[in-house]
Design an enzyme around this catalytic site. Structure first.
Site, mmCIF file in Angstrom:
data_model
loop_
_atom_site.group_PDB
_atom_site.id
_atom_site.type_symbol
_atom_site.label_atom_id
_atom_site.label_comp_id
_atom_site.label_asym_id
_atom_site.label_seq_id
_atom_site.Cartn_x
_atom_site.Cartn_y
_atom_site.Cartn_z
ATOM 1 N N CYS A 118 0.842 -1.190 0.000
ATOM 2 C CA CYS A 118 0.000 0.000 0.000
ATOM 3 C C CYS A 118 0.885 1.251 0.000
ATOM 4 O O CYS A 118 1.994 1.242 0.504
ATOM 5 C CB CYS A 118 -0.903 0.012 1.220
ATOM 6 S SG CYS A 118 -2.016 -1.408 1.245
ATOM 7 N N THR A 119 0.350 2.308 -0.554
ATOM 8 C CA THR A 119 1.081 3.559 -0.660
ATOM 9 C C THR A 119 0.542 4.541 0.368
ATOM 10 O O THR A 119 -0.656 4.668 0.545
ATOM 11 C CB THR A 119 0.908 4.153 -2.073
ATOM 12 O OG1 THR A 119 1.341 3.186 -3.017
ATOM 13 C CG2 THR A 119 1.701 5.436 -2.229
#
Length: 143
Positions: A118-119
């Site tokens: 995930c960013t």
């Protein structure tokens, strides 16, 4: 090869249909003791939290012959003692307020550190307002 990018504008009102559920504003009082800071919101959201966590357990029940969360709840609470203050105390408070075992509270709070697809973005406006955003790229492994 050269690509020409067309200038785009931010669209507003593009979401299809009216928004049915508004998200409440929440104030977390950081002057409270760490064990108390998240109590109001976690107690308020307890039914939804428990429902979500049960779905996660149902989805992962095949792992370790259904014993995954036994291990999580036995071993992950030890991580709380390694966290810098006040994080461990906050996690203990969330566990106490919701009845969710401490090992699971730890897991859900370190999940992004362990599962890093995930960013995350942290930004500050010129007025000093902080914003944190995170996408959930779960589709990478879940289809």
């Amino acid at each position: 090869m050269c690509f020409e990018v067309e200038e785009t504008k931010c669209e507003t009102g593009a979401y299809p249909g009216p928004i049915k559920d508004k998200v409440d504003d929440v104030v977390i009082n950081l002057d409270l003791e760490p064990e108390e800071r998240w109590k109001e919101i976690t107690v308020k959201m307890k039914p939804q939290l428990l429902n979500l966590l049960q779905e996660i357990k149902n989805f992962t029940n095949f792992v370790l012959n259904g014993k995954l969360f036994d291990y999580i709840n036995e071993y992950l609470p030890a991580i709380v003692t390694t966290l810098p203050d006040p994080y461990g105390r906050e996690l203990k408070g969330i566990s106490a307020a919701t009845g969710i075992p401490l090992g699971e509270v730890v897991l859900y709070n370190i999940f992004y550190e362990v599962f890093t697809v995930c960013t995350s973005i942290v930004a500050e406006t010129p007025k000093g307002e902080l914003y944190h955003a995170r996408n959930l790229d779960f589709g990478l492994f879940l289809g």
